[in-house]
Design a protein around this motif. Structure first.
Motif, PDB file in Angstrom:
ATOM      1  N   TYR A   1      -5.502  -7.725  -2.899  1.00 19.78           N
ATOM      2  CA  TYR A   1      -6.483  -6.721  -3.755  1.00 19.78           C
ATOM      3  C   TYR A   1      -6.354  -5.481  -3.239  1.00 19.78           C
ATOM      4  O   TYR A   1      -6.115  -4.243  -3.983  1.00 19.78           O
ATOM      5  CB  TYR A   1      -7.884  -7.197  -3.702  1.00 19.78           C
ATOM      6  CG  TYR A   1      -8.070  -8.687  -4.414  1.00 19.78           C
ATOM      7  CD1 TYR A   1      -6.935  -9.111  -5.157  1.00 19.78           C
ATOM      8  CD2 TYR A   1      -9.305  -9.180  -4.428  1.00 19.78           C
ATOM      9  CE1 TYR A   1      -7.274 -10.396  -5.774  1.00 19.78           C
ATOM     10  CE2 TYR A   1      -9.494 -10.319  -5.012  1.00 19.78           C
ATOM     11  CZ  TYR A   1      -8.351 -11.020  -5.564  1.00 19.78           C
ATOM     12  OH  TYR A   1      -8.618 -12.377  -5.927  1.00 19.78           O
ATOM     13  N   ALA A   2      -6.585  -4.973  -1.736  1.00 17.53           N
ATOM     14  CA  ALA A   2      -6.838  -3.713  -1.375  1.00 17.53           C
ATOM     15  C   ALA A   2      -5.615  -3.159  -1.328  1.00 17.53           C
ATOM     16  O   ALA A   2      -5.117  -1.981  -1.617  1.00 17.53           O
ATOM     17  CB  ALA A   2      -7.241  -4.066   0.151  1.00 17.53           C
ATOM     18  N   ARG A   3      -4.280  -3.990  -0.923  1.00 15.12           N
ATOM     19  CA  ARG A   3      -2.985  -3.367  -1.024  1.00 15.12           C
ATOM     20  C   ARG A   3      -2.519  -2.983  -2.240  1.00 15.12           C
ATOM     21  O   ARG A   3      -2.075  -1.838  -2.622  1.00 15.12           O
ATOM     22  CB  ARG A   3      -1.991  -4.346  -0.382  1.00 15.12           C
ATOM     23  CG  ARG A   3      -0.487  -3.917  -0.450  1.00 15.12           C
ATOM     24  CD  ARG A   3      -0.274  -2.727   0.562  1.00 15.12           C
ATOM     25  NE  ARG A   3       1.105  -2.386   0.255  1.00 15.12           N
ATOM     26  CZ  ARG A   3       2.208  -2.890   0.852  1.00 15.12           C
ATOM     27  NH1 ARG A   3       1.848  -3.850   1.889  1.00 15.12           N
ATOM     28  NH2 ARG A   3       3.325  -2.581   0.747  1.00 15.12           N
ATOM     29  N   ALA A   4      -2.684  -4.032  -3.324  1.00 16.09           N
ATOM     30  CA  ALA A   4      -2.314  -3.390  -4.407  1.00 16.09           C
ATOM     31  C   ALA A   4      -3.354  -2.240  -5.168  1.00 16.09           C
ATOM     32  O   ALA A   4      -2.482  -1.278  -5.730  1.00 16.09           O
ATOM     33  CB  ALA A   4      -2.734  -4.524  -5.601  1.00 16.09           C
ATOM     34  N   LEU A   5      -4.494  -2.155  -4.761  1.00 18.04           N
ATOM     35  CA  LEU A   5      -5.174  -1.074  -4.991  1.00 18.04           C
ATOM     36  C   LEU A   5      -4.768   0.331  -4.595  1.00 18.04           C
ATOM     37  O   LEU A   5      -4.647   1.511  -4.890  1.00 18.04           O
ATOM     38  CB  LEU A   5      -6.782  -1.087  -4.873  1.00 18.04           C
ATOM     39  CG  LEU A   5      -7.465   0.045  -5.223  1.00 18.04           C
ATOM     40  CD1 LEU A   5      -7.584   0.280  -6.892  1.00 18.04           C
ATOM     41  CD2 LEU A   5      -9.133  -0.445  -4.628  1.00 18.04           C
ATOM     42  N   HIS A   6      -4.560   0.111  -3.352  1.00 22.72           N
ATOM     43  CA  HIS A   6      -4.129   1.343  -2.553  1.00 22.72           C
ATOM     44  C   HIS A   6      -2.643   1.809  -2.966  1.00 22.72           C
ATOM     45  O   HIS A   6      -2.170   3.030  -3.188  1.00 22.72           O
ATOM     46  CB  HIS A   6      -3.740   1.015  -1.036  1.00 22.72           C
ATOM     47  CG  HIS A   6      -3.356   2.122  -0.184  1.00 22.72           C
ATOM     48  ND1 HIS A   6      -2.114   2.166   0.254  1.00 22.72           N
ATOM     49  CD2 HIS A   6      -4.027   3.117   0.502  1.00 22.72           C
ATOM     50  CE1 HIS A   6      -1.952   3.523   0.944  1.00 22.72           C
ATOM     51  NE2 HIS A   6      -3.041   3.805   1.218  1.00 22.72           N
ATOM     52  N   ASP A   7      -1.715   0.863  -3.250  1.00 25.97           N
ATOM     53  CA  ASP A   7      -0.568   1.351  -3.800  1.00 25.97           C
ATOM     54  C   ASP A   7      -0.567   2.084  -5.232  1.00 25.97           C
ATOM     55  O   ASP A   7       0.271   3.164  -5.665  1.00 25.97           O
ATOM     56  CB  ASP A   7       0.532   0.119  -4.093  1.00 25.97           C
ATOM     57  CG  ASP A   7       0.936  -0.271  -2.680  1.00 25.97           C
ATOM     58  OD1 ASP A   7       0.701   0.415  -1.657  1.00 25.97           O
ATOM     59  OD2 ASP A   7       1.542  -1.287  -2.531  1.00 25.97           O
ATOM     60  N   TRP A   8      -1.459   1.625  -6.141  1.00 24.39           N
ATOM     61  CA  TRP A   8      -1.827   1.901  -7.486  1.00 24.39           C
ATOM     62  C   TRP A   8      -2.339   3.646  -7.414  1.00 24.39           C
ATOM     63  O   TRP A   8      -1.987   4.368  -7.859  1.00 24.39           O
ATOM     64  CB  TRP A   8      -2.682   1.237  -8.124  1.00 24.39           C
ATOM     65  CG  TRP A   8      -2.878   1.420  -9.489  1.00 24.39           C
ATOM     66  CD1 TRP A   8      -1.913   1.787 -10.594  1.00 24.39           C
ATOM     67  CD2 TRP A   8      -4.082   1.853 -10.193  1.00 24.39           C
ATOM     68  NE1 TRP A   8      -2.455   2.149 -11.639  1.00 24.39           N
ATOM     69  CE2 TRP A   8      -3.999   2.269 -11.580  1.00 24.39           C
ATOM     70  CE3 TRP A   8      -5.373   1.839  -9.589  1.00 24.39           C
ATOM     71  CZ2 TRP A   8      -4.830   2.763 -12.195  1.00 24.39           C
ATOM     72  CZ3 TRP A   8      -6.428   2.301 -10.448  1.00 24.39           C
ATOM     73  CH2 TRP A   8      -6.307   2.905 -11.875  1.00 24.39           C
ATOM     74  N   LEU A   9      -3.189   3.440  -6.567  1.00 27.09           N
ATOM     75  CA  LEU A   9      -3.937   5.051  -6.582  1.00 27.09           C
ATOM     76  C   LEU A   9      -2.924   5.964  -5.786  1.00 27.09           C
ATOM     77  O   LEU A   9      -3.023   7.034  -5.979  1.00 27.09           O
ATOM     78  CB  LEU A   9      -5.174   4.857  -5.431  1.00 27.09           C
ATOM     79  CG  LEU A   9      -6.292   3.975  -6.370  1.00 27.09           C
ATOM     80  CD1 LEU A   9      -7.574   4.010  -4.951  1.00 27.09           C
ATOM     81  CD2 LEU A   9      -6.662   4.755  -7.443  1.00 27.09           C
ATOM     82  N   ALA A  10      -2.064   5.558  -4.924  1.00 29.97           N
ATOM     83  CA  ALA A  10      -1.050   6.347  -4.668  1.00 29.97           C
ATOM     84  C   ALA A  10       0.304   6.642  -5.312  1.00 29.97           C
ATOM     85  O   ALA A  10       1.256   7.236  -4.913  1.00 29.97           O
ATOM     86  CB  ALA A  10      -0.430   5.867  -3.061  1.00 29.97           C
ATOM     87  N   GLY A  11       0.309   5.831  -6.545  1.00 33.06           N
ATOM     88  CA  GLY A  11       1.378   6.265  -7.379  1.00 33.06           C
ATOM     89  C   GLY A  11       2.516   5.245  -7.478  1.00 33.06           C
ATOM     90  O   GLY A  11       3.555   5.518  -7.984  1.00 33.06           O
TER      91      GLY A  11
END
Length: 238
Positions: free
Chosen positions: A40-50
């Protein structure tokens, strides 16, 4: 038949807990501790980073939740102080998983012999330690299940299912398999057929809306489902 004294259940619970933790230590199940949370954290981090949150770099565990999950998690990430999101999630997950057997025993099974200690014992020491795996995995499903089962209590008592349908809608927007819970008002309620069908239809329409409004993200979501569920058959165990 009078149920055994609580001291007996307490001793059984403590003995079973000792066996469980011994097995966990022996087989090193600690490697499974909150294994879904980094996904979850990796997906959220990638999404927020574009970047694409559904890319293959998280394999063998894929992020299998729709875009709406990212928007909800992103909102929580901006509202909560730094690093508090994960702590809050873990706390809610542990409370929800431990509360599940208590709610089921108290409001659903309602057997005199199934007290709180026995319910927790059966849940966590079940065959293949399913309850323990649910706790260790950190998947959001435990929280969603608890929300739905608690929301269904007024329905079981007074045939009032509104909050249950709201809970199932929210859960199914994250995991569409939760639509199966709509069988509960059909079987245990009265005149809830059309409302159950309507709840399922709203979930389908909402998913179509996601697909139209967020085509790139939704396409990645569908790709991840194919890789994780059809390819790896990771349809969920707990």
């Amino acid at each position: 038949v009078q149920p055994p004294p609580r001291k007996v259940w307490l001793l059984l619970f403590l003995a079973a807990a000792g066996v469980v933790f011994w097995l966990l230590h022996r087989h090193d199940f600690r490697l499974w501790w909150l294994e879904d949370l980094p996904v979850y954290a990796r997906a959220l981090h990638d999404w927020l980073a574009g970047r694409d949150p559904y890319n293959a770099s998280m394999a063998p565990l894929y992020f299998l939740h729709p875009p709406v999950f990212l928007y909800l998690a992103g909102f929580a990430w901006h509202v909560l102080p730094a690093h508090w999101g994960g702590l809050v999630y873990v706390a809610v997950h542990i409370v929800a998983t431990c509360a599940l057997p208590l709610v089921l025993a108290r409001y659903y099974f309602r057997q005199s012999w199934l007290g709180p200690l026995m319910a927790v014992l059966l849940f966590f020491a079940s065959p293949r330690f399913t309850g323990m795996l649910a706790l260790l995995g950190g998947n959001i499903a435990s929280t969603l299940y608890l929300s739905a089962f608690v929301a269904a209590i007024p329905g079981l008592r007074r045939n009032r299912w509104t909050w249950f349908f709201v809970a199932v809608f929210c859960a199914a927007m994250i995991k569409i398999t939760f639509l199966g819970l709509l069988l509960l008002p059909l079987l245990a309620g009265k005149r809830q057929g059309w409302r159950s069908v309507g709840c399922g239809a709203v979930v389908v329409v909402a998913n179509l809306g996601e697909r139209l409004l967020l085509p790139q993200l939704y396409s990645g979501y569908q790709w991840a489902l194919q890789q994780g569920i059809l390819g790896q058959q990771a349809y969920g165990y707990g």
